[in-house]
Design a protein around this motif. Structure first.
Motif, mmCIF file in Angstrom:
data_model
loop_
_atom_site.group_PDB
_atom_site.id
_atom_site.type_symbol
_atom_site.label_atom_id
_atom_site.label_comp_id
_atom_site.label_asym_id
_atom_site.label_seq_id
_atom_site.Cartn_x
_atom_site.Cartn_y
_atom_site.Cartn_z
ATOM 1 N N SER A 16 0.826 -1.212 0.000
ATOM 2 C CA SER A 16 0.000 0.000 0.000
ATOM 3 C C SER A 16 0.857 1.257 0.000
ATOM 4 C CB SER A 16 -0.922 0.002 1.221
ATOM 5 O OG SER A 16 -0.172 0.094 2.426
ATOM 6 N N LEU A 17 2.028 1.178 0.626
ATOM 7 C CA LEU A 17 2.930 2.334 0.620
ATOM 8 C C LEU A 17 3.558 2.530 -0.758
ATOM 9 C CD1 LEU A 17 4.481 4.578 2.102
ATOM 10 C CD2 LEU A 17 6.195 2.857 2.723
ATOM 11 N N LEU A 18 3.956 1.443 -1.388
ATOM 12 C CA LEU A 18 4.613 1.536 -2.695
ATOM 13 C C LEU A 18 3.651 1.992 -3.786
ATOM 14 C CD1 LEU A 18 6.815 -1.702 -2.598
ATOM 15 C CD2 LEU A 18 7.517 0.662 -2.149
ATOM 16 N N THR A 19 2.380 1.645 -3.635
ATOM 17 C CA THR A 19 1.397 2.006 -4.661
ATOM 18 C C THR A 19 0.533 3.194 -4.266
ATOM 19 O OG1 THR A 19 -0.186 0.415 -3.739
ATOM 20 C CG2 THR A 19 1.270 -0.360 -5.498
ATOM 21 N N GLY A 20 0.707 3.680 -3.045
ATOM 22 C CA GLY A 20 -0.124 4.787 -2.584
ATOM 23 C C GLY A 20 0.680 5.831 -1.845
ATOM 24 N N SER A 21 0.388 5.971 -0.553
ATOM 25 C CA SER A 21 1.046 6.995 0.251
ATOM 26 C C SER A 21 1.111 6.517 1.697
ATOM 27 C CB SER A 21 0.264 8.310 0.168
ATOM 28 O OG SER A 21 -1.046 8.127 0.699
ATOM 29 N N PHE A 22 1.647 7.373 2.566
ATOM 30 C CA PHE A 22 1.684 7.035 3.982
ATOM 31 C C PHE A 22 0.270 6.909 4.548
ATOM 32 C CE2 PHE A 22 6.114 8.607 3.872
ATOM 33 C CZ PHE A 22 6.721 7.546 4.534
ATOM 34 N N TYR A 75 -1.092 3.671 6.683
ATOM 35 C CA TYR A 75 -1.696 3.713 8.015
ATOM 36 C C TYR A 75 -3.110 3.133 7.998
ATOM 37 C CZ TYR A 75 2.033 6.353 10.291
ATOM 38 O OH TYR A 75 3.228 6.726 10.847
ATOM 39 N N ASN A 76 -3.862 3.394 6.941
ATOM 40 C CA ASN A 76 -5.212 2.827 6.847
ATOM 41 C C ASN A 76 -5.168 1.302 6.780
ATOM 42 O OD1 ASN A 76 -6.639 5.229 6.957
ATOM 43 N ND2 ASN A 76 -6.579 5.551 4.741
ATOM 44 N N THR A 77 -4.205 0.791 6.028
ATOM 45 C CA THR A 77 -4.061 -0.664 5.922
ATOM 46 C C THR A 77 -3.734 -1.278 7.276
ATOM 47 O OG1 THR A 77 -3.307 -0.498 3.622
ATOM 48 C CG2 THR A 77 -2.776 -2.523 4.812
ATOM 49 N N LEU A 78 -2.759 -0.692 7.970
ATOM 50 C CA LEU A 78 -2.384 -1.212 9.291
ATOM 51 C C LEU A 78 -3.537 -1.080 10.284
ATOM 52 C CD1 LEU A 78 1.271 0.152 9.657
ATOM 53 C CD2 LEU A 78 0.572 -2.212 9.253
ATOM 54 N N LEU A 79 -4.254 0.034 10.208
ATOM 55 C CA LEU A 79 -5.341 0.268 11.157
ATOM 56 C C LEU A 79 -6.455 -0.759 11.005
ATOM 57 C CD1 LEU A 79 -6.905 1.923 13.258
ATOM 58 C CD2 LEU A 79 -7.732 3.365 11.372
ATOM 59 N N TRP A 80 -6.981 -0.891 9.796
ATOM 60 C CA TRP A 80 -8.145 -1.757 9.614
ATOM 61 C C TRP A 80 -7.790 -3.230 9.722
ATOM 62 C CZ3 TRP A 80 -12.715 -0.313 10.569
ATOM 63 C CH2 TRP A 80 -13.100 1.008 10.350
ATOM 64 N N ARG A 81 -6.621 -3.603 9.266
ATOM 65 C CA ARG A 81 -6.229 -5.009 9.411
ATOM 66 C C ARG A 81 -5.972 -5.345 10.881
ATOM 67 N NH1 ARG A 81 -5.378 -8.167 5.114
ATOM 68 N NH2 ARG A 81 -4.099 -9.565 6.384
ATOM 69 N N SER A 82 -5.538 -4.371 11.652
ATOM 70 C CA SER A 82 -5.355 -4.592 13.088
ATOM 71 C C SER A 82 -6.698 -4.702 13.800
ATOM 72 C CB SER A 82 -4.531 -3.453 13.699
ATOM 73 O OG SER A 82 -3.218 -3.432 13.173
ATOM 74 N N VAL A 83 -7.630 -3.836 13.429
ATOM 75 C CA VAL A 83 -8.958 -3.869 14.049
ATOM 76 C C VAL A 83 -9.652 -5.202 13.791
ATOM 77 C CG1 VAL A 83 -11.278 -2.868 13.947
ATOM 78 C CG2 VAL A 83 -9.273 -1.369 14.006
ATOM 79 N N LEU A 84 -9.484 -5.726 12.590
ATOM 80 C CA LEU A 84 -10.171 -6.964 12.212
ATOM 81 C C LEU A 84 -9.367 -8.222 12.532
ATOM 82 C CD1 LEU A 84 -11.504 -5.809 8.718
ATOM 83 C CD2 LEU A 84 -12.776 -5.904 10.876
ATOM 84 N N ALA A 85 -8.110 -8.062 12.938
ATOM 85 C CA ALA A 85 -7.224 -9.214 13.149
ATOM 86 C C ALA A 85 -7.733 -10.232 14.167
ATOM 87 C CB ALA A 85 -5.826 -8.734 13.540
ATOM 88 N N PRO A 86 -8.317 -9.817 15.311
ATOM 89 C CA PRO A 86 -8.745 -10.826 16.297
ATOM 90 C C PRO A 86 -9.754 -11.827 15.756
ATOM 91 C CG PRO A 86 -8.694 -8.646 17.290
ATOM 92 C CD PRO A 86 -8.498 -8.446 15.822
ATOM 93 N N GLY A 87 -10.576 -11.407 14.798
ATOM 94 C CA GLY A 87 -11.578 -12.317 14.250
ATOM 95 C C GLY A 87 -11.188 -12.919 12.928
ATOM 96 N N GLY A 88 -9.923 -12.753 12.538
ATOM 97 C CA GLY A 88 -9.456 -13.256 11.258
ATOM 98 C C GLY A 88 -8.622 -14.511 11.392
#
Length: 372
Positions: free
Chosen positions: A243-249, A253-266
């Motif tokens: 996401s950083l290489l194809t987008g921006s910071f 951060y959005n990728t890390l945030l949402w994947r972290s929020v959903l991680a316990p149920g994944g």
């Protein structure tokens, strides 16, 4: 009992200071050079089993999260699981544990991530970027794993083994998934993704729990969570970098945030369910492929595949509302597995031979004495 050297207040009956290690016993009393360690291990082993909840409700289970805990109390938790500190089955409590360390791990990871963020954004030092991605990827999966580790009532798996399974199991399951994906070639869709990734994790989890050392449902839950945590963290780190290489910071951060929020149920919860289902189906048998077709395993595996497939669909509202529902389903089943694991321990304890009563022993001795 206060230590004369460091003034630490020790529990009554200990023969050494739990803070500085000062020996309270005279040299004549110590016959075995390992005696003090055995006593320490025995004392420590009882700590995590204190304050257990009998009623399985959320309020009781998480009642110790917001209480104050000492550093020494946390250190005691990490000693369990060795050959010396693993309790006998008759000493294991079948009531619900009250985990708390997982919350501290999350706070430590969050503070570390914040420090890396300050170094990267405020000071614009790119050297903080790898650490930010790694910590952001591992924070929640590791926190969830520690929760399952604290819920492992038999306390027969050391933290060293868990770390080993996280890294080795995580990378093995990812490589296995890549092999399966290459076999499918262009037939990639949410259903095949669910089948491939859950099959890869299942193969890895079963590899680690195939021997009789891990014989409890709660063991399978923990080993599965370790494999899932490694898989989830490595995958998140990869998505974050992409996401950083194809987008921006901001996309990073959005990728890390949402994947972290959903991680316990994944991945963590899904692999944990597979591990628990496998050991539940195996019971006391040696490993055989026939276990994989037992309903106790097949039902959970198919449920996990279905949840994963729905997770990856583009159904309107799936993110984040559908994901939240799927997370809730995963954790309802996970708590059910914990309940079954505690019930299993109670059943195994009930099958232990009863110790002879004192009167019976005395009668046998008297009868032998009376014999000519």
């Amino acid at each position: 009992m206060k230590c004369p050297d460091c003034i630490y207040s020790n529990p009554e009956g200990v023969k050494f200071c739990l803070n500085c290690g000062k020996n309270f016993s005279s040299e004549d009393e110590i016959q075995d050079p390992n005696q003090l360690f055995y006593e320490f291990a025995s004392y420590v082993d009882g700590i995590p089993r204190n304050h257990r909840s009998i009623v399985p409700n959320i309020k009781n289970i998480f009642s110790r999260v917001f209480r104050k805990h000492s550093i020494l109390e946390a250190e005691r938790l990490f000693i369990v699981g060795t050959a010396i500190t693993t309790p006998k089955i008759e000493d294991v409590k079948e009531t619900w544990p009250k985990p708390w360390l997982f919350a501290r791990v999350f706070i430590f990871a969050l503070l570390t991530f914040l420090g890396l963020h300050i170094g990267l954004i405020w000071f614009q030092n790119i050297n903080f970027l790898p650490g930010l991605i790694v910590v952001g990827a591992f924070a929640v999966p590791l926190t969830t794993l520690i929760f399952f580790w604290e819920m492992n009532a038999p306390q027969n798996i050391a933290i060293y083994r868990i770390i080993y399974v996280v890294f080795i199991g995580g990378i093995l399951s990812m490589l296995a998934a890549l092999v399966f994906f290459n076999l499918l070639k262009n037939n990639i869709n949410p259903i095949t993704i669910g089948i491939v990734e859950e099959l890869a994790k299942a193969v890895t989890v079963i590899y680690f729990v195939r021997n009789q050392k891990y014989r409890y449902i709660l063991n399978g839950l923990l080993i599965g969570a370790a494999v899932g945590a490694g898989f989830a963290a490595f995958e998140t780190a990869g998505y974050a970098l992409r996401s950083l290489l194809t987008g921006s910071f901001e996309t990073l951060y959005n990728t890390l945030l949402w994947r972290s929020v959903l991680a316990p149920g994944g991945h963590v919860a899904w692999a944990a369910l597979i591990g628990a289902a496998f050991l539940r189906a195996r019971e006391n048998e040696n490993f055989s492929l026939s276990i994989l077709v037992k309903p106790k395993f097949i039902r959970i595996f198919l449920l996990v595949v279905l949840i994963h497939a729905l997770w990856d669909t583009d159904i309107p509202g799936m993110f984040p509302y559908g994901h939240s529902i799927l997370m809730a389903i995963s954790w309802v089943v996970a708590f059910r597995m914990i309940q079954l694991g505690l019930k299993e321990i109670a059943e195994k304890k009930s099958q232990l031979p009863e110790e002879p009563k004192e009167s019976t022993v005395t009668a046998k001795i008297i009868s032998k004495v009376k014999q000519p």
